[in-house]
Write a protein that holds these residues in place. Structure first.
Motif, PDB file in Angstrom:
ATOM      1  N   PRO B  41      41.939   8.953  50.549  1.00  0.00           N
ATOM      2  CA  PRO B  41      43.270   9.166  51.129  1.00  0.00           C
ATOM      3  C   PRO B  41      43.270   8.622  52.545  1.00  0.00           C
ATOM      4  O   PRO B  41      42.297   8.797  53.273  1.00  0.00           O
ATOM      5  CB  PRO B  41      43.432  10.686  51.136  1.00  0.00           C
ATOM      6  N   SER B  42      44.346   7.936  52.917  1.00  0.00           N
ATOM      7  CA  SER B  42      44.340   7.289  54.233  1.00  0.00           C
ATOM      8  C   SER B  42      45.157   8.022  55.274  1.00  0.00           C
ATOM      9  O   SER B  42      45.311   7.539  56.384  1.00  0.00           O
ATOM     10  CB  SER B  42      44.865   5.863  54.101  1.00  0.00           C
ATOM     11  N   ASN B  43      45.674   9.195  54.932  1.00  0.00           N
ATOM     12  CA  ASN B  43      46.503   9.901  55.922  1.00  0.00           C
ATOM     13  C   ASN B  43      45.626  10.706  56.868  1.00  0.00           C
ATOM     14  O   ASN B  43      45.410  11.891  56.703  1.00  0.00           O
ATOM     15  CB  ASN B  43      47.521  10.817  55.239  1.00  0.00           C
ATOM     16  N   ALA B  44      45.095   9.975  57.868  1.00  0.00           N
ATOM     17  CA  ALA B  44      44.225  10.618  58.835  1.00  0.00           C
ATOM     18  C   ALA B  44      45.044  11.220  59.961  1.00  0.00           C
ATOM     19  O   ALA B  44      46.065  11.831  59.722  1.00  0.00           O
ATOM     20  CB  ALA B  44      43.256   9.580  59.370  1.00  0.00           C
ATOM     21  N   ARG B  49      47.447   7.252  60.810  1.00  0.00           N
ATOM     22  CA  ARG B  49      48.204   7.536  59.602  1.00  0.00           C
ATOM     23  C   ARG B  49      49.053   6.335  59.191  1.00  0.00           C
ATOM     24  O   ARG B  49      49.757   5.755  60.022  1.00  0.00           O
ATOM     25  CB  ARG B  49      49.132   8.727  59.883  1.00  0.00           C
ATOM     26  N   PRO B  50      48.950   5.927  57.924  1.00  0.00           N
ATOM     27  CA  PRO B  50      49.843   4.860  57.523  1.00  0.00           C
ATOM     28  C   PRO B  50      51.269   5.371  57.575  1.00  0.00           C
ATOM     29  O   PRO B  50      51.529   6.535  57.249  1.00  0.00           O
ATOM     30  CB  PRO B  50      49.436   4.545  56.095  1.00  0.00           C
TER      31      PRO B  50
END
Lengths: 493, 156
Positions: B41-44, B49-50
């Motif tokens: 998952p890329s929602n850091a 956050r993308p």
């Protein structure tokens, strides 16, 4: 104590010294706060004028500008996501999100207080330690230790809590790779320069920094505005309370030590100090706010450390005659212009001058607190300017900032191409600050790596002869494992 | 591989100039492969956050303005070399502020004028930054303009 009192008396009893102190403080704050200008710009402009001053006053002027300029860059980092210089970049990481949440006043208040405390505490450390610390640092910290310390810093940056540690590591290696572009530090061979002399000198880090921070932010916010989804940040002038600062005492203490230590190391300086203390604060923070979401601990850590590094940088400069960075190199030239040679002898032969510098820096840190509070109440009003106007103005300031460093139009291309690249990378979840950190430390890492290889005869086993380096490497491994474990918890949780 | 002309032996360093970039590229390739085979998952954090996918639709309504906002800085840089910084900055500011949605003509012109004067005083008059002066006729025009700014008020 006597030296401190006599140094302070020397400062206060001479009207010219007071004038130099006040003008350096005000000019340092202004030059530090205007994107495109910095304490370095002021130092370069003022150099010819210092010939007309006595050595004491000229050096006092530069010492005070150094302290004030480092703080000045925090203001634009917090309000507009434009770090005044590299060492203010971590301040932007937390300060700007605080502004977006309507806590600009709070963030600036924290930056002022922590800058003042970091600067003042490290000045006290400077007065107490002085030459012995310089001798220890030069004797004990060689290329091997420096390389291990940089590895530790890089592992810390890549391990701040994130949902995607893989993206962080990719961002880090990408930043390290960007630093490779130019020429190699050993033989000067061109790497990925494609015959361009501009690229042979490497990518300009200020242009890259402004592109990734300021331009990307303007593009993202501009796009939101066009999509009708932009919300202006609420406005408030809410300064930190004493209780909050007391809660952050460990953070301030830790960041002062990190800043002072990094400042002492020639060639490492305040950029590593602020990033390292920022990552450490993210690791130990108990505010419950994630890194990059407007955590006040990050602002405090970064600003304490970069101001603490200014006093630390005086140790190799005054004690050994080694400038640790660009600014201290200019200071060295001021010494030379006045017929003085910094080194062990200056500490004894120019005792009064050295203490005037120490006291000047200490009182400059204290004055930042008073002047900064007055300044902050005015500058936070700039948040009220609508983004439709502010965004384009930020782009023009960023252009001036990128261009003015080397007066090269290609740096402006770097700025906007980095901005567009940052815009795309941000869309795909790659953390831009990690790329910047990799880029800043990349060249230093490669240089110290090749020195380490030669010193250890290309055999890593020989590292056992360097206990301090081994400790840093051990910290790096622990930090990485700690980061991966935290990542697993977050993903499974 | 991937080292073009700099993969030459160095007399003082056995690993050569190419070893470090190769190590970094190998690490990047391995991490890239890991990301392909083990998507994460890329929602850091906020900064990493993308953006919402709706932010990234350049073909959506209003896409032309968005594309212009992205391209305008590049056009500005290209024209800066041709026309000069001082002449190209006011139209760039006017256009960008307009594209950002500011629609009050008088306020727009006043804002740009005030900001432009600030730049001229601070960076041309006081700190002498040698901005790009363009080429051909623009070069002459810019140089005369800069000279005029710097001498303004000095005649007396």
């Amino acid at each position: 104590m006597t030296d401190f009192l006599s140094g302070s008396f020397g400062l206060l009893s001479d009207p010219i010294a007071i004038l130099m102190f006040v003008s350096a403080l005000l000019l340092g704050l202004v030059f530090g706060a205007i994107p495109g200008l910095s304490g370095m710009t002021l130092a370069a402009i003022a150099l010819p004028f210092t010939l007309h001053l006595s050595a004491d006053n000229a050096i006092l002027f530069y010492a005070v500008v150094y302290v004030a300029g480092v703080y000045g860059g925090a203001v634009t980092a917090i309000l507009f996501n434009i770090p005044g210089s590299v060492e203010n970049a971590p301040t932007a990481l937390e300060g700007y999100p605080m502004t977006r949440k309507g806590q600009a006043g709070h963030a600036i208040g924290l930056a002022i207080t922590s800058s003042a405390l970091g600067g003042a505490f490290s000045c006290i450390l400077l007065m107490l330690s002085g030459e012995p610390v310089a001798r220890w640092a030069v004797g004990a910290i060689g290329p091997v230790e420096k390389f291990a310390l940089i590895l530790f810093a890089l592992s810390a940056v890549a391990s701040i809590s994130s949902h995607s540690s893989l993206r962080r590591w990719i961002a880090l290696f990408f930043g390290l790779f960007l630093a490779v572009i130019g020429s190699d530090p050993v033989g000067g061979l061109a790497r990925y320069a494609f015959g361009s002399y501009y690229i042979m000198s490497g990518i300009n880090f200020v242009a890259l920094l402004l592109g990734f921070f300021a331009v990307t932010e303007v593009l993202v916010q501009g796009e939101r505005m066009l999509a009708g989804r932009y919300r202006p940040p609420p406005f408030s002038v809410d300064f930190p309370k004493l209780a909050e600062l007391w809660r952050m005492r460990l953070n301030i203490f830790r960041s002062t030590l990190i800043g002072f230590f990094c400042g002492v190391l020639p060639g490492v300086g305040s950029a590593l100090a602020s990033f390292l203390s920022y990552t450490e604060s993210a690791r130990w923070s108990n505010t419950g706010i994630a890194a990059g979401e407007g955590n006040p601990d990050g602002v405090v850590a970064s600003e304490t450390a970069n101001n603490a590094a200014t006093a630390g940088a005086m140790i190799p400069l005054l004690g050994l005659g080694f400038p640790g960075g660009g600014y201290t190199a200019i200071m060295l030239s001021v010494f030379v212009l006045h017929g003085l040679t910094p080194g062990p002898l200056v500490m004894t032969e120019q005792h009064d001058l050295v203490w005037l510098v120490f006291c000047g820096m200490f009182w400059a840190s204290v004055s930042i607190f008073l002047l900064g509070l007055l300044e902050a109440r005015m500058v936070v009003q700039m948040v009220r300017i609508p983004f439709t106007i502010l965004g384009p103005i930020i782009l023009v300031f960023a252009t001036i900032g990128a261009y003015s460093l080397r007066n090269n139009i290609l740096d402006v291309w770097t700025l906007f191409l980095a901005g567009l690249l940052g815009y795309v990378l941000r869309k795909f979840g790659y953390p831009l600050p990690v790329i910047i950190m990799g880029f800043i430390l990349g060249r230093l890492a490669e240089t110290s790596f090749y020195q380490t290889m030669i010193i250890t005869d290309y055999n890593p086993i020989n590292l056992v002869q360097y206990p301090l380096a081994l400790s840093f490497l051990l910290f790096a491994v622990i930090t990485t494992l700690f980061g991966l474990r935290k990542q697993n918890h977050m993903v499974s949780g | 591989m991937l080292s073009y002309s700099f993969d030459q032996p160095l007399p003082t360093y056995a690993l050569g100039a190419a070893s470090w970039p190769r190590a970094l590229l190998t690490a990047l390739a391995l991490l890239g492969l890991l990301l392909i085979f083990f998507p994460q998952p890329s929602n850091a954090g906020r900064t990493s956050r993308p953006e919402n996918s709706s932010d990234f639709q350049l073909l959506s309504p209003g896409a032309r303005n968005r594309a212009l906002v992205l391209l305008l800085p590049l056009l500005y840089t290209w024209l800066m070399n041709l026309v000069g910084f001082l002449l190209i900055t006011p139209p760039f500011l006017l256009l960008l502020i307009y594209f950002f949605g500011f629609r009050r003509p008088l306020a727009l012109v006043t804002t740009v004028t005030v900001f432009y004067l600030l730049i001229v005083i601070l960076f041309v008059r006081l700190t002498f930054i040698p901005f790009p002066v363009g080429s051909g006729e623009f070069n002459t025009l810019n140089n005369q303009y800069i000279e005029w700014i710097r001498t303004l008020g000095n005649e007396a």
